[in-house]
Design a protein around this motif. Structure first.
Motif, PDB file in Angstrom:
ATOM      1  N   UNK A 198     -12.766 -61.780  -5.048  1.00  0.00           N
ATOM      2  CA  UNK A 198     -13.988 -61.439  -3.740  1.00  0.00           C
ATOM      3  C   UNK A 198     -15.505 -62.562  -3.478  1.00  0.00           C
ATOM      4  N   UNK A 199     -16.227 -62.700  -2.420  1.00  0.00           N
ATOM      5  CA  UNK A 199     -16.787 -63.515  -2.017  1.00  0.00           C
ATOM      6  C   UNK A 199     -18.234 -63.814  -2.388  1.00  0.00           C
ATOM      7  N   UNK A 200     -18.585 -62.342  -3.118  1.00  0.00           N
ATOM      8  CA  UNK A 200     -19.730 -62.548  -3.655  1.00  0.00           C
ATOM      9  C   UNK A 200     -20.076 -62.251  -5.270  1.00  0.00           C
ATOM     10  N   UNK A 201     -18.710 -61.546  -6.070  1.00  0.00           N
ATOM     11  CA  UNK A 201     -19.109 -61.342  -7.594  1.00  0.00           C
ATOM     12  C   UNK A 201     -18.061 -62.279  -8.179  1.00  0.00           C
ATOM     13  N   UNK A 202     -17.260 -62.805  -7.311  1.00  0.00           N
ATOM     14  CA  UNK A 202     -15.819 -63.784  -8.304  1.00  0.00           C
ATOM     15  C   UNK A 202     -14.762 -62.281  -8.345  1.00  0.00           C
ATOM     16  N   UNK A 203     -13.818 -62.951  -9.237  1.00  0.00           N
ATOM     17  CA  UNK A 203     -12.944 -61.686  -9.932  1.00  0.00           C
ATOM     18  C   UNK A 203     -13.272 -60.848 -10.164  1.00  0.00           C
ATOM     19  N   UNK A 204     -12.573 -59.562  -9.795  1.00  0.00           N
ATOM     20  CA  UNK A 204     -13.590 -58.010 -10.312  1.00  0.00           C
ATOM     21  C   UNK A 204     -11.669 -57.205  -9.752  1.00  0.00           C
ATOM     22  N   UNK A 205     -12.084 -55.722 -10.052  1.00  0.00           N
ATOM     23  CA  UNK A 205     -11.315 -54.801  -9.825  1.00  0.00           C
ATOM     24  C   UNK A 205     -11.283 -54.115  -8.440  1.00  0.00           C
TER      25      UNK A 205
ATOM     26  N   UNK B 175     -18.962 -56.015 -15.597  1.00  0.00           N
ATOM     27  CA  UNK B 175     -17.449 -55.789 -15.055  1.00  0.00           C
ATOM     28  C   UNK B 175     -16.760 -55.819 -15.398  1.00  0.00           C
ATOM     29  N   UNK B 176     -16.357 -56.926 -17.077  1.00  0.00           N
ATOM     30  CA  UNK B 176     -15.696 -57.295 -17.763  1.00  0.00           C
ATOM     31  C   UNK B 176     -15.962 -55.736 -18.792  1.00  0.00           C
ATOM     32  N   UNK B 177     -17.086 -55.510 -19.310  1.00  0.00           N
ATOM     33  CA  UNK B 177     -17.217 -54.380 -20.225  1.00  0.00           C
ATOM     34  C   UNK B 177     -16.510 -52.823 -19.610  1.00  0.00           C
ATOM     35  N   UNK B 178     -16.668 -53.062 -18.436  1.00  0.00           N
ATOM     36  CA  UNK B 178     -15.601 -51.721 -17.379  1.00  0.00           C
ATOM     37  C   UNK B 178     -14.330 -51.659 -18.071  1.00  0.00           C
ATOM     38  N   UNK B 179     -14.097 -53.211 -17.598  1.00  0.00           N
ATOM     39  CA  UNK B 179     -12.416 -53.162 -17.733  1.00  0.00           C
ATOM     40  C   UNK B 179     -11.849 -52.762 -19.329  1.00  0.00           C
ATOM     41  N   UNK B 180     -12.875 -53.377 -20.047  1.00  0.00           N
ATOM     42  CA  UNK B 180     -12.601 -52.721 -21.592  1.00  0.00           C
ATOM     43  C   UNK B 180     -12.543 -51.376 -22.180  1.00  0.00           C
ATOM     44  N   UNK B 181     -13.424 -50.563 -21.361  1.00  0.00           N
ATOM     45  CA  UNK B 181     -13.650 -49.731 -22.036  1.00  0.00           C
ATOM     46  C   UNK B 181     -12.567 -48.702 -21.241  1.00  0.00           C
ATOM     47  N   UNK B 182     -12.072 -48.889 -19.536  1.00  0.00           N
ATOM     48  CA  UNK B 182     -10.830 -48.130 -19.598  1.00  0.00           C
ATOM     49  C   UNK B 182      -9.946 -48.388 -20.578  1.00  0.00           C
ATOM     50  N   UNK B 183      -9.310 -49.666 -20.976  1.00  0.00           N
ATOM     51  CA  UNK B 183      -8.020 -49.658 -21.088  1.00  0.00           C
ATOM     52  C   UNK B 183      -8.020 -49.336 -22.986  1.00  0.00           C
ATOM     53  N   UNK B 184      -9.178 -49.237 -24.052  1.00  0.00           N
ATOM     54  CA  UNK B 184      -9.259 -49.069 -24.995  1.00  0.00           C
ATOM     55  C   UNK B 184     -10.019 -47.950 -25.082  1.00  0.00           C
TER      56      UNK B 184
ATOM     57  N   UNK C 243     -11.038 -62.835 -19.446  1.00  0.00           N
ATOM     58  CA  UNK C 243     -11.792 -64.019 -18.962  1.00  0.00           C
ATOM     59  C   UNK C 243     -12.242 -64.681 -17.512  1.00  0.00           C
ATOM     60  N   UNK C 244     -11.523 -63.543 -16.600  1.00  0.00           N
ATOM     61  CA  UNK C 244     -11.886 -64.186 -15.225  1.00  0.00           C
ATOM     62  C   UNK C 244     -13.043 -63.544 -14.433  1.00  0.00           C
ATOM     63  N   UNK C 245     -13.028 -62.151 -15.102  1.00  0.00           N
ATOM     64  CA  UNK C 245     -14.076 -61.737 -14.997  1.00  0.00           C
ATOM     65  C   UNK C 245     -15.663 -61.880 -15.368  1.00  0.00           C
ATOM     66  N   UNK C 246     -16.291 -62.268 -14.533  1.00  0.00           N
ATOM     67  CA  UNK C 246     -17.813 -62.597 -15.237  1.00  0.00           C
ATOM     68  C   UNK C 246     -19.430 -61.821 -14.549  1.00  0.00           C
ATOM     69  N   UNK C 247     -18.842 -60.747 -13.358  1.00  0.00           N
ATOM     70  CA  UNK C 247     -19.840 -60.708 -13.289  1.00  0.00           C
ATOM     71  C   UNK C 247     -20.399 -59.422 -13.616  1.00  0.00           C
ATOM     72  N   UNK C 248     -21.634 -59.519 -14.034  1.00  0.00           N
ATOM     73  CA  UNK C 248     -22.533 -58.429 -14.775  1.00  0.00           C
ATOM     74  C   UNK C 248     -21.430 -58.049 -16.112  1.00  0.00           C
TER      75      UNK C 248
END
Length: 137
Positions: free
Chosen positions: A27-34, A117-126, A110-115
C-alpha cells in the motif's frame, strides 16, 4: 448525556494459497500488508474481509476460520483477523495496492514492517485457538 462510543472495527485476511504462500499487497502508506479494511455499517465481518480483499487485490477468497482480535484500546480500534484461501479472481491493483503477490511465509514476515502487522500474521499462522491481544498504541 455522554457521547456514544466511536469504535472502529476492521477485518483482515491471511490468505494462503495451495503452495502455502501468503497474499500481500504493498500500500501507499504502510508498505507490505495483508488485505483488509474497515467494516461498513450493516456489514458482517466475513463479508467485509471478502469485499476488502477483492477491492484491494482482485482475488476472491473463502474464509477458513476466525483467527482472533488485536484491540488498540487507546484508539478504540478492533482489528479482526481471518484465515482464508483464494477461490478465484485475478491480481488487480488499486489506489490501496500498488503491488500484489504471493510470498513464502518467511519472505512475508520479513516484508511486513508496519507496527504489529507481522505479529498478526504470526498469530494467525501459529495459533489454532482464537486469540485476543489488547494493547495501547
Amino acid at each position: 448525556m455522554a457521547h456514544p462510543p466511536k469504535h472502529i472495527v476492521s477485518a483482515a485476511a491471511i490468505v494462503l494459497n495451495e503452495e502455502n504462500k501468503i497474499l500481500l499487497l504493498r500500500g501507499p502508506r504502510r508498505g507490505w500488508e495483508m488485505p483488509g479494511g474497515q467494516v461498513e455499517e450493516g456489514e458482517s465481518l466475513c463479508s467485509a474481509v471478502i469485499r476488502e480483499t477483492k477491492e484491494e487485490t482482485g482475488i476472491d477468497i473463502e474464509i477458513i476460520r476466525f483467527c482472533g482480535i488485536f484491540q488498540n484500546v487507546r484508539d478504540s480500534i478492533c482489528n479482526t483477523l481471518f484465515l482464508g484461501r483464494p477461490v478465484g479472481g485475478q491480481f488487480r491493483t488499486s489506489d490501496e495496492s500498488l503491488e500484489i503477490g504471493y510470498f513464502t511465509i518467511e519472505e512475508a514476515l520479513n516484508m511486513v514492517t508496519w507496527k504489529n502487522f507481522r505479529e498478526r500474521i504470526e498469530y494467525c499462522i501459529t495459533r489454532q485457538e482464537p486469540f485476543l491481544v489488547e494493547f495501547n498504541a
